[in-house]
Scaffold this motif. Structure first.
Motif, mmCIF file in Angstrom:
data_model
loop_
_atom_site.group_PDB
_atom_site.id
_atom_site.type_symbol
_atom_site.label_atom_id
_atom_site.label_comp_id
_atom_site.label_asym_id
_atom_site.label_seq_id
_atom_site.Cartn_x
_atom_site.Cartn_y
_atom_site.Cartn_z
ATOM 1 N N ALA A 225 0.831 -1.210 0.000
ATOM 2 C CA ALA A 225 0.000 0.000 0.000
ATOM 3 C C ALA A 225 0.864 1.259 0.000
ATOM 4 C CB ALA A 225 -0.925 -0.005 1.216
ATOM 5 N N ALA A 226 1.980 1.213 0.739
ATOM 6 C CA ALA A 226 2.884 2.366 0.782
ATOM 7 C C ALA A 226 3.481 2.640 -0.586
ATOM 8 C CB ALA A 226 3.988 2.128 1.811
ATOM 9 N N GLU A 227 3.837 1.578 -1.313
ATOM 10 C CA GLU A 227 4.371 1.755 -2.659
ATOM 11 C C GLU A 227 3.323 2.405 -3.563
ATOM 12 O OE1 GLU A 227 6.958 -1.035 -5.500
ATOM 13 O OE2 GLU A 227 4.848 -1.657 -5.455
ATOM 14 N N ALA A 228 2.101 1.895 -3.515
ATOM 15 C CA ALA A 228 1.037 2.459 -4.352
ATOM 16 C C ALA A 228 0.789 3.926 -4.020
ATOM 17 C CB ALA A 228 -0.248 1.649 -4.178
ATOM 18 N N ALA A 229 0.708 4.240 -2.734
ATOM 19 C CA ALA A 229 0.408 5.609 -2.312
ATOM 20 C C ALA A 229 1.541 6.563 -2.669
ATOM 21 C CB ALA A 229 0.138 5.638 -0.809
ATOM 22 N N ALA A 230 2.788 6.150 -2.429
ATOM 23 C CA ALA A 230 3.927 7.029 -2.695
ATOM 24 C C ALA A 230 4.092 7.308 -4.177
ATOM 25 C CB ALA A 230 5.202 6.413 -2.118
ATOM 26 N N ILE A 231 3.914 6.284 -4.997
ATOM 27 C CA ILE A 231 4.039 6.480 -6.444
ATOM 28 C C ILE A 231 2.904 7.353 -6.957
ATOM 29 C CG2 ILE A 231 3.946 5.316 -8.684
ATOM 30 C CD1 ILE A 231 5.417 2.966 -7.353
ATOM 31 N N ALA A 232 1.694 7.069 -6.532
ATOM 32 C CA ALA A 232 0.553 7.882 -6.975
ATOM 33 C C ALA A 232 0.741 9.347 -6.604
ATOM 34 C CB ALA A 232 -0.739 7.334 -6.373
ATOM 35 N N SER A 233 1.241 9.586 -5.404
ATOM 36 C CA SER A 233 1.485 10.960 -4.972
ATOM 37 C C SER A 233 2.587 11.616 -5.794
ATOM 38 C CB SER A 233 1.848 10.968 -3.480
ATOM 39 O OG SER A 233 2.107 12.280 -3.034
ATOM 40 N N ALA A 234 3.661 10.881 -6.079
ATOM 41 C CA ALA A 234 4.797 11.435 -6.822
ATOM 42 C C ALA A 234 4.429 11.806 -8.246
ATOM 43 C CB ALA A 234 5.958 10.441 -6.818
ATOM 44 N N ILE A 235 3.433 11.128 -8.822
ATOM 45 C CA ILE A 235 3.049 11.424 -10.201
ATOM 46 C C ILE A 235 1.842 12.354 -10.283
ATOM 47 C CG2 ILE A 235 4.087 9.325 -11.103
ATOM 48 C CD1 ILE A 235 1.405 7.973 -11.095
ATOM 49 N N GLY A 236 1.483 12.967 -9.147
ATOM 50 C CA GLY A 236 0.539 14.073 -9.174
ATOM 51 C C GLY A 236 -0.885 13.762 -8.752
ATOM 52 N N LEU A 237 -1.144 12.570 -8.212
ATOM 53 C CA LEU A 237 -2.493 12.248 -7.751
ATOM 54 C C LEU A 237 -2.632 12.623 -6.273
ATOM 55 C CD1 LEU A 237 -2.856 8.739 -9.447
ATOM 56 C CD2 LEU A 237 -3.199 11.023 -10.431
ATOM 57 N N ARG A 238 -3.818 13.031 -5.884
ATOM 58 C CA ARG A 238 -4.080 13.353 -4.479
ATOM 59 C C ARG A 238 -4.460 12.075 -3.750
ATOM 60 N NH1 ARG A 238 -8.132 16.077 -2.945
ATOM 61 N NH2 ARG A 238 -9.368 16.123 -4.873
ATOM 62 N N VAL A 239 -3.660 11.697 -2.758
ATOM 63 C CA VAL A 239 -3.774 10.370 -2.163
ATOM 64 C C VAL A 239 -4.198 10.448 -0.701
ATOM 65 C CG1 VAL A 239 -2.531 8.237 -1.600
ATOM 66 C CG2 VAL A 239 -2.017 9.464 -3.734
ATOM 67 N N THR A 240 -5.145 9.597 -0.336
ATOM 68 C CA THR A 240 -5.529 9.355 1.055
ATOM 69 C C THR A 240 -5.380 7.855 1.312
ATOM 70 O OG1 THR A 240 -7.146 11.147 0.995
ATOM 71 C CG2 THR A 240 -7.366 9.529 2.765
ATOM 72 N N THR A 241 -4.833 7.505 2.453
ATOM 73 C CA THR A 241 -4.636 6.099 2.790
ATOM 74 C C THR A 241 -5.563 5.689 3.930
ATOM 75 O OG1 THR A 241 -2.320 6.202 2.099
ATOM 76 C CG2 THR A 241 -2.957 4.357 3.490
ATOM 77 N N VAL A 242 -6.226 4.564 3.751
ATOM 78 C CA VAL A 242 -7.096 3.981 4.779
ATOM 79 C C VAL A 242 -6.517 2.606 5.123
ATOM 80 C CG1 VAL A 242 -9.406 3.124 5.298
ATOM 81 C CG2 VAL A 242 -9.123 5.195 3.925
ATOM 82 N N THR A 243 -6.229 2.356 6.381
ATOM 83 C CA THR A 243 -5.531 1.131 6.759
ATOM 84 C C THR A 243 -6.382 0.239 7.655
ATOM 85 O OG1 THR A 243 -4.505 2.198 8.678
ATOM 86 C CG2 THR A 243 -3.298 2.284 6.606
ATOM 87 N N ASP A 244 -6.060 -1.050 7.575
ATOM 88 C CA ASP A 244 -6.652 -2.070 8.448
ATOM 89 C C ASP A 244 -8.173 -2.076 8.389
ATOM 90 O OD1 ASP A 244 -6.381 -4.228 10.113
ATOM 91 O OD2 ASP A 244 -6.202 -3.062 11.949
ATOM 92 N N VAL A 245 -8.711 -2.219 7.174
ATOM 93 C CA VAL A 245 -10.163 -2.252 6.985
ATOM 94 C C VAL A 245 -10.595 -3.579 6.356
ATOM 95 C CG1 VAL A 245 -10.547 0.233 6.891
ATOM 96 C CG2 VAL A 245 -9.872 -0.975 4.805
ATOM 97 N N GLY A 246 -9.893 -4.644 6.686
ATOM 98 C CA GLY A 246 -10.207 -5.954 6.126
ATOM 99 C C GLY A 246 -11.573 -6.466 6.548
ATOM 100 N N VAL A 247 -12.065 -7.466 5.809
ATOM 101 C CA VAL A 247 -13.437 -7.925 5.996
ATOM 102 C C VAL A 247 -13.649 -8.706 7.293
ATOM 103 C CG1 VAL A 247 -13.890 -7.968 3.521
ATOM 104 C CG2 VAL A 247 -13.008 -10.027 4.645
ATOM 105 N N ALA A 248 -12.579 -9.082 7.981
ATOM 106 C CA ALA A 248 -12.757 -9.780 9.258
ATOM 107 C C ALA A 248 -13.411 -8.873 10.298
ATOM 108 C CB ALA A 248 -11.419 -10.298 9.769
ATOM 109 N N GLY A 249 -13.314 -7.560 10.074
ATOM 110 C CA GLY A 249 -14.013 -6.593 10.933
ATOM 111 C C GLY A 249 -14.727 -5.611 10.027
ATOM 112 N N LEU A 250 -15.842 -6.032 9.459
ATOM 113 C CA LEU A 250 -16.502 -5.264 8.404
ATOM 114 C C LEU A 250 -16.937 -3.878 8.864
ATOM 115 C CD1 LEU A 250 -17.177 -5.782 5.452
ATOM 116 C CD2 LEU A 250 -19.458 -6.558 6.152
ATOM 117 N N HIS A 251 -17.186 -3.719 10.154
ATOM 118 C CA HIS A 251 -17.586 -2.407 10.668
ATOM 119 C C HIS A 251 -16.498 -1.364 10.449
ATOM 120 C CE1 HIS A 251 -15.417 -4.586 13.769
ATOM 121 N NE2 HIS A 251 -15.142 -3.426 14.367
#
Length: 345
Positions: A225-251
Motif C-alpha cells: 500500500a505504501a508503494e502504491a500511495a507514494a508512487i501515486a502521490s509522486a506522479i501528481g495524484l491526491r492520495v488518502t490512505t485507509v488502513t486495516d479495513v479488512g473484511v474480518a471486521g466489516l464495521h
C-alpha cells in the motif's frame, strides 16, 4: 561510485533510433513522457547503484516530468542520491555531437554525422594511423575518431583541431576523458527516498484534482500500500490512505465508506482470500484497482488465491494488477486520471 549530473537537454540530444538512449546496459525510453504523459519508471531490483544513477540522470536530462525508481533498498538509494544529487561528474557529452551518453563500464561517445571518418580499431587495441600527425590523420582531424591506448583516459591526446563539432575522441573501456565532458548547464538534481515504499523520486509532480484512496486490508499489506500511495502521490495524484479495513471486521470498512465513495479511484490492497476488493467494489461507483498481496498462510499460495478471487469477483468491472504490485495499481490510476483530466479540460 561515479556521480552523474543533469545537463541541459537539447531537442533530440542523445536520442538513438525511435526515442531511446543506449547506455550499453539499458536502452532508456526517453520518449515515453511524450507518448504517455510520464517518463519511464526505473525498476530498481537487480540493478546496481551506478546503473540506477545513470538511467535516472538520462531521464532527468531528456524529460520534464517526475523520475522514479522503485524497489530500491536503503543503502543503494543513498549511493544513487549522492551520485545524482552531488553531480560529481557530468553526463558525458562531446561538444557539438549528438548521442553522447554514459555507458557502463565507461562512456562511449557516438558519431553524429555519418559523413565523418568512423574507422574503429578492434576492441582492446588502437590503430596508430588514427592518431594526429600519422598518415593523413593530421589533415582530416575534423572527421577523425582518435582512440587512446587501453587503460588510459586519453589525457595525452592533443587538443581537437579542425571542426570540433565532428571531432569525437573515444576513451578506453573502463575510463573516461575529462575533455569529453560538456560544461554544466544545469544544477544537479536533488532527490528523495521513501523507505516505507522503497521509492526514489526526483521532480515530483504537483498534485492534480484527481483523488485516490488507497485501502489496505491489514497491517501486513502496508508495504505494498505504501508503494502504491507514494508512487501515486509522486506522479501528481491526491492520495488518502485507509488502513486495516479488512473484511474480518466489516464495521471498520463501513466506517470509511463516505471517504471511499468520494474518491475518483480506489486502490484496494489485500492478501489472504482478497475479499476486500469485492466488498469495496460493492460500495463504490468509481473505478477500483485491486492489488493482491502475498501475505497469508499456505493456501494463500503467496498471493495467487487473492489474485484469482479478485479476478472472479462478483463486483463487476474491477481492475486487477499483479501480485504485490503497488506500482501497477498507481499507474492504472494515473491512466484513469489522464482520461479524466482530458474530459475536464
Amino acid at each position: 561510485m561515479t556521480g552523474f549530473a543533469v545537463g541541459g537537454g537539447v531537442a533530440g540530444h542523445g536520442v538513438i533510433g525511435p526515442g531511446a538512449v543506449d547506455l550499453g546496459f539499458a536502452r532508456v525510453d526517453v520518449s515515453r513522457e511524450a507518448r504517455q504523459g510520464l517518463p519511464e519508471v526505473i525498476y530498481g531490483t537487480g540493478k546496481t547503484a551506478d546503473q540506477i544513477a545513470s538511467i535516472a540522470a538520462t531521464l532527468l536530462r531528456h524529460n520534464d516530468g517526475p523520475v522514479l525508481a522503485t524497489r530500491v533498498c536503503e543503502d543503494v538509494a543513498a549511493e544513487v542520491l549522492a551520485a545524482v544529487g552531488a553531480g560529481t561528474c557530468e553526463v558525458p557529452v562531446a561538444s557539438g555531437c549528438v548521442g553522447e551518453v554514459p555507458v557502463a563500464p565507461g562512456p562511449r561517445p557516438r558519431v553524429a554525422d555519418a559523413a565523418t571518418d568512423s574507422r574503429m580499431p578492434a576492441r582492446g587495441t588502437y590503430d596508430p594511423a588514427l592518431l594526429p600527425g600519422v598518415g593523413d590523420a593530421a589533415t582530416t582531424a575534423a572527421t577523425d575518431i582518435r582512440m587512446p591506448a587501453p587503460g588510459t583516459n586519453g589525457s595525452a591526446l592533443p587538443s581537437p583541431v579542425g571542426d570540433a563539432a565532428t571531432d569525437v575522441r573515444m576513451p578506453a573501456p573502463g575510463s573516461y576523458d575529462p575533455a569529453l565532458l560538456s560544461p554544466a548547464t544545469d544544477v544537479a538534481a536533488p532527490g528523495t527516498y521513501d523507505p516505507a515504499a522503497h521509492l526514489l523520486v526526483w521532480r515530483p509532480a504537483p498534485p492534480t484534482k484527481f483523488s485516490v484512496v488507497v485501502a489496505a486490508a491489514g497491517t501486513a499489506d502496508l508495504p505494498v500500500a505504501a508503494e502504491a500511495a507514494a508512487i501515486a502521490s509522486a506522479i501528481g495524484l491526491r492520495v488518502t490512505t485507509v488502513t486495516d479495513v479488512g473484511v474480518a471486521g466489516l464495521h471498520r470498512l463501513l466506517a470509511e465508506q463516505d471517504r471511499l465513495r468520494a474518491a475518483d479511484t480506489v486502490i484496494v490492497v489485500a492478501g489472504m482470500e482478497g475479499a476486500l476488493a469485492s466488498a469495496i467494489g460493492g460500495l463504490v461507483a468509481c473505478p477500483l484497482v485491486a492489488v493482491p498481496t502475498s501475505t497469508g498462510y499456505g493456501a494463500g499460495l503467496e498471493g495467487v488465491t487473492a489474485l484469482l478471487a479478485m479476478h472472479a469477483s462478483c463486483a463487476a468491472g474491477i481492475t486487477v494488477v499483479n501480485i504485490d504490485s503497488g506500482f501497477g495499481a498507481a499507474m492504472a490510476a494515473f491512466r484513469l486520471a489522464q482520461v479524466a483530466n482530458r474530459s475536464r479540460t
